[in-house]
Design a protein around this motif. Structure first.
Motif, short mmCIF file in Angstrom:
data_model
loop_
_atom_site.label_atom_id
_atom_site.label_comp_id
_atom_site.label_asym_id
_atom_site.label_seq_id
_atom_site.Cartn_x
_atom_site.Cartn_y
_atom_site.Cartn_z
N ALA A 28 87.48 50.26 31.42
CA ALA A 28 87.16 48.97 32.04
C ALA A 28 88.20 47.91 31.70
O ALA A 28 88.57 47.10 32.56
CB ALA A 28 85.77 48.51 31.60
N GLY A 29 88.69 47.92 30.47
CA GLY A 29 89.68 46.94 30.04
C GLY A 29 91.01 47.05 30.77
O GLY A 29 91.80 46.11 30.77
N LEU A 30 91.28 48.18 31.40
CA LEU A 30 92.50 48.32 32.18
C LEU A 30 92.48 47.43 33.42
O LEU A 30 93.52 47.04 33.92
CB LEU A 30 92.70 49.78 32.63
N GLU A 31 91.28 47.14 33.93
CA GLU A 31 91.13 46.42 35.19
C GLU A 31 90.66 44.98 35.06
O GLU A 31 90.93 44.15 35.92
CB GLU A 31 90.16 47.18 36.10
N ARG A 32 89.89 44.70 33.98
CA ARG A 32 89.29 43.37 33.84
C ARG A 32 88.93 43.15 32.37
O ARG A 32 88.88 44.10 31.60
CB ARG A 32 88.05 43.28 34.72
N ARG B 19 98.05 39.25 32.73
CA ARG B 19 98.14 38.71 34.09
C ARG B 19 99.57 38.70 34.59
O ARG B 19 99.82 38.91 35.76
CB ARG B 19 97.57 37.30 34.13
N ALA B 20 100.52 38.44 33.71
CA ALA B 20 101.91 38.27 34.14
C ALA B 20 102.64 39.60 34.34
O ALA B 20 103.52 39.72 35.15
CB ALA B 20 102.67 37.41 33.14
N SER B 21 102.28 40.61 33.58
CA SER B 21 102.98 41.89 33.65
C SER B 21 101.98 43.01 33.88
O SER B 21 100.93 43.05 33.27
CB SER B 21 103.74 42.13 32.34
N GLY B 22 102.34 43.93 34.75
CA GLY B 22 101.45 45.03 35.06
C GLY B 22 101.29 46.04 33.95
O GLY B 22 100.39 46.85 34.00
N ASP B 23 102.17 46.04 32.94
CA ASP B 23 102.08 47.07 31.90
C ASP B 23 101.56 46.55 30.57
O ASP B 23 101.72 47.19 29.55
CB ASP B 23 103.44 47.76 31.71
N VAL B 24 100.91 45.41 30.56
CA VAL B 24 100.40 44.87 29.30
C VAL B 24 98.88 44.94 29.28
O VAL B 24 98.21 44.53 30.22
CB VAL B 24 100.86 43.41 29.08
N LEU B 25 98.37 45.49 28.19
CA LEU B 25 96.94 45.51 27.92
C LEU B 25 96.76 44.85 26.56
O LEU B 25 97.49 45.18 25.61
CB LEU B 25 96.42 46.96 27.89
N TYR B 26 95.85 43.90 26.48
CA TYR B 26 95.56 43.24 25.20
C TYR B 26 94.34 43.89 24.57
O TYR B 26 93.36 44.21 25.25
CB TYR B 26 95.29 41.75 25.41
N LEU B 27 94.42 44.07 23.25
CA LEU B 27 93.33 44.63 22.46
C LEU B 27 93.08 43.68 21.31
O LEU B 27 93.97 43.43 20.49
CB LEU B 27 93.73 46.02 21.93
#
Length: 149
Positions: A66-70, A83-91
């Motif tokens: 779920a965190g990959l999308e929202r 939001r700025a880069s397609g390859d960043v996920l925050y944890l």
């Protein structure tokens, strides 16, 4: 670089600890085990350290997806895509001793989750569990003889 472990899947990766003025690279390992099909473990340290003495966090596989999308999660574990880069996920991880914000590769996590789907498809996790064995262990207080009281 990624390798298959017996009855699971493991991928070494690098997280970036976000600090007030810099980022620190943190080696980590994503682990999925068929015998615990709802969970993903993130072990901090190199592959050997994370398996033995390192710090490990347990996350729900569904939460990670779920965190990959929202924005997803509440409390100690939260995830959201950049939001700025397609390859960043925050944890964001929070424990009584403190909290940490990490950046990691969204593509790496997505590929990892896709591989776990080939092992145990979403919605089929219960079928991968031996519910009778787990129930017997619970009823026996974890002992070897479930009939003993």
């Amino acid at each position: 670089m990624a390798h298959r472990a017996p009855l699971g899947y493991t991928v070494p990766t690098t997280l970036h600890l976000v600090g007030p003025t810099s980022w620190t690279e943190v080696p980590a390992v994503l682990r999925y085990a068929v015998d615990d099909p709802f969970a993903v473990r993130i072990g901090f340290g190199d592959a050997d350290d994370a398996a033995d003495d390192g710090i490990t966090w347990l996350l729900g596989r569904e939460l990670l997806a779920a965190g990959l999308e929202r924005p997803a999660g509440d409390g100690d574990v939260r995830l959201w895509p950049g939001r700025a880069s397609g390859d960043v996920l925050y944890l964001h991880l929070r424990a009584p001793s403190g909290e940490a914000l990490f950046e990691l590769s969204r593509a790496t996590v997505a590929a990892f989750l896709q591989r776990t789907e080939t092992l145990v498809p979403t919605g089929q996790e219960t079928a991968a569990l031996d519910v009778d064995e787990e129930l017997a262990a619970l009823l026996s207080n974890g002992g070897a003889d479930p009939g003993a009281r």
